[in-house]
Write a protein that holds these residues in place. Structure first.
Motif, mmCIF file in Angstrom:
data_model
loop_
_atom_site.group_PDB
_atom_site.id
_atom_site.type_symbol
_atom_site.label_atom_id
_atom_site.label_comp_id
_atom_site.label_asym_id
_atom_site.label_seq_id
_atom_site.Cartn_x
_atom_site.Cartn_y
_atom_site.Cartn_z
ATOM 1 N N VAL A 39 30.248 -26.495 -4.626
ATOM 2 C CA VAL A 39 29.294 -25.616 -5.218
ATOM 3 C C VAL A 39 28.427 -24.373 -4.630
ATOM 4 C CG1 VAL A 39 27.079 -25.751 -6.973
ATOM 5 C CG2 VAL A 39 28.741 -27.631 -6.772
ATOM 6 N N LEU A 40 28.867 -23.170 -4.964
ATOM 7 C CA LEU A 40 28.216 -22.097 -4.395
ATOM 8 C C LEU A 40 26.844 -21.742 -4.934
ATOM 9 C CD1 LEU A 40 28.332 -19.351 -2.432
ATOM 10 C CD2 LEU A 40 29.455 -18.428 -4.176
ATOM 11 N N ALA A 41 26.848 -21.890 -6.516
ATOM 12 C CA ALA A 41 25.707 -21.750 -7.087
ATOM 13 C C ALA A 41 25.696 -22.536 -8.445
ATOM 14 C CB ALA A 41 25.589 -20.037 -7.345
ATOM 15 N N SER A 42 24.265 -22.699 -8.907
ATOM 16 C CA SER A 42 24.442 -23.361 -10.299
ATOM 17 C C SER A 42 22.924 -23.117 -10.746
ATOM 18 C CB SER A 42 24.097 -25.063 -9.896
ATOM 19 O OG SER A 42 23.889 -25.857 -11.026
ATOM 20 N N THR A 43 22.802 -23.053 -12.089
ATOM 21 C CA THR A 43 21.651 -22.910 -12.706
ATOM 22 C C THR A 43 20.831 -24.278 -12.626
ATOM 23 O OG1 THR A 43 22.439 -23.488 -15.165
ATOM 24 C CG2 THR A 43 22.366 -21.223 -14.258
ATOM 25 N N ASP A 44 20.922 -25.413 -12.425
ATOM 26 C CA ASP A 44 20.441 -26.680 -12.229
ATOM 27 C C ASP A 44 19.484 -26.315 -11.045
ATOM 28 O OD1 ASP A 44 21.450 -27.777 -14.624
ATOM 29 O OD2 ASP A 44 22.775 -29.087 -13.746
ATOM 30 N N PRO A 45 18.138 -27.026 -11.132
ATOM 31 C CA PRO A 45 17.609 -27.146 -10.027
ATOM 32 C C PRO A 45 17.751 -27.797 -9.112
ATOM 33 C CG PRO A 45 16.215 -27.339 -12.138
ATOM 34 C CD PRO A 45 17.698 -27.327 -12.539
ATOM 35 N N GLU A 46 18.712 -28.956 -9.389
ATOM 36 C CA GLU A 46 19.306 -29.743 -8.407
ATOM 37 C C GLU A 46 20.981 -29.800 -8.692
ATOM 38 O OE1 GLU A 46 17.753 -33.834 -8.313
ATOM 39 O OE2 GLU A 46 15.764 -33.177 -7.853
ATOM 40 N N PRO A 47 21.632 -28.894 -7.918
ATOM 41 C CA PRO A 47 23.053 -28.678 -8.426
ATOM 42 C C PRO A 47 23.893 -30.046 -8.169
ATOM 43 C CG PRO A 47 22.231 -27.158 -6.689
ATOM 44 C CD PRO A 47 21.130 -27.886 -6.847
ATOM 45 N N PRO A 48 24.783 -30.112 -9.112
ATOM 46 C CA PRO A 48 25.865 -31.345 -8.830
ATOM 47 C C PRO A 48 26.498 -31.465 -7.655
ATOM 48 C CG PRO A 48 26.677 -29.879 -10.219
ATOM 49 C CD PRO A 48 25.389 -29.365 -9.723
#
Length: 381
Positions: A39-48
């Protein structure tokens, strides 16, 4: 956009895609240097927490079928039904509604864009899919450029670090060889005037030459051993041997070092010990290195304990000293070639090229063993 910051570019992509399609979450996975998609980037505050290998069934499918994949198809496509349980659970954690492959100009899969369901709960429309496919095609090129730029920058830093290490190493080698060579030259010059010196001084000069020559031979031997390790030609000559006899030989050889510093060397050997298959010369080299280090770094009148035991067909050898505690940042690098911890004054005080532990580790590993260092709660290592 700016391809010099790969992380920022990735965060911009997921944020804009999520806003345009009103997704509940968007995750961007990109091929890392390890060859895995992370995972490089995610909109989740806590990336999966998800990692896909390049040989993953999903990665192979997307590379051979470079179009969008509905999350529901993970349960209907026969090949994807065989995803490992851990991988399948990680994917489910992203709540995938749409999985979009990112394909490079060379038709290689370089990443995945995973979109969760829309905020409205409605399926993505055909127009949404066309939009995200257009974005993915453009983004793939930019992300690949950014990834290559980051990789090139990382390699440049590594080369610069290696160049600095080489310069420091050459300086250390010159110093380590020049010191005993100077002693040899000066002592041999004094021996020329044999009639003007006493027998006691002559003996000291001869011992000085022998000791300096032995030190130079040891340093050159370390360099040759490292070269053999690096090109893979370090060979073991294995034989059945009683380890306790080898320990007696090494401690007898080094006893004068501990006597000179008034240190107490205690040897604890659990009996009986089984004979083990080893290269006597190489294991002796490891023991000499560990005990010499304990002697050099422990204070005068300190205590060094060598303990040997066997358990479940394994031989356990430990050396405990009274040296200062090793800082964590030095401890994790202790077995790197050329690394010498401490400050400049300590490195000047204690000679060496920083090769002994690196060579010892490789010797132990070739014996299918393991070597490590720990700080003792009561002090020492």
């Amino acid at each position: 956009h700016d391809i010099r910051d790969l992380k920022q570019l990735g965060e911009t992509v997921v944020r804009l895609v999520s806003r345009a399609l009103r997704t509940s979450a968007a995750h961007l996975l990109l091929m890392a240097e390890s060859g895995e998609f992370t995972v490089l980037a995610s909109t989740d505050p806590e990336p999966p927490d998800i990692t896909l290998r390049s040989t993953s069934l999903l990665a192979r499918w997307l590379e051979s079928h470079p179009y969008q994949l509905r999350g529901s198809e993970l349960a209907t496509i026969p090949l994807l039904q065989s995803l490992p349980e851990r991988e399948s659970a990680a994917l489910k954690a992203t709540r995938p509604d749409l999985i979009v492959p990112l394909i490079s100009k060379n038709n290689a899969l370089i990443g995945l864009l995973i979109l969760a369901e829309s905020i409205s709960g409605l399926p993505y429309s055909t127009g949404d899919e066309r939009l995200v496919q257009t974005v993915a095609s453009r983004v793939a090129v930019e992300l690949e450029n950014a990834r290559l730029y980051a990789l090139e920058r990382s390699m440049r830093r590594q080369l610069q670090k290696q160049d600095e290490q080489k310069t420091e190493f050459l300086h250390s080698v010159a110093h380590e060889l020049k010191t005993p060579l100077t002693a040899i030259v000066s002592s041999s010059e004094m021996l020329h005037d044999a009639e003007a010196i006493s027998p006691e001084l002559r003996e000291r000069l001869v011992n000085n030459i022998n000791r300096s020559a032995w030190l130079m031979d040891k340093r050159v031997g370390e360099l040759l051993d490292l070269a053999k390790i690096q090109i893979g030609t370090l060979q073991l000559h294995l034989e059945r041997r009683d380890i306790s006899q080898l320990v007696d030989e090494v401690t007898g050889q080094l006893q004068s070092l501990f006597t000179n510093k008034r240190q107490r060397l205690t040897v604890n050997i659990a009996v009986p010990l089984p004979e083990v298959t080893l290269d006597s010369e190489r294991i002796e080299q490891v023991l000499v290195n560990l005990l010499s280090n304990a002697n050099k770094f422990s204070p005068p009148e300190g205590e060094i304990v060598l303990h040997v035991s066997a358990s479940q067909e394994q031989l356990f050898v430990s050396v405990a000293d009274s040296a200062p505690t090793i800082p964590e940042e030095d401890r994790v690098r202790l077995f790197e070639a050329y690394f010498r911890g401490g400050d400049d004054s300590e490195r000047q005080r204690v000679p060496g090229l920083g090769l002994g532990l690196a060579i010892s580790r490789r010797i132990v590993e070739k014996h299918h063993g393991r070597i490590w260092v720990e700080n003792r709660p009561e002090g020492g290592n």
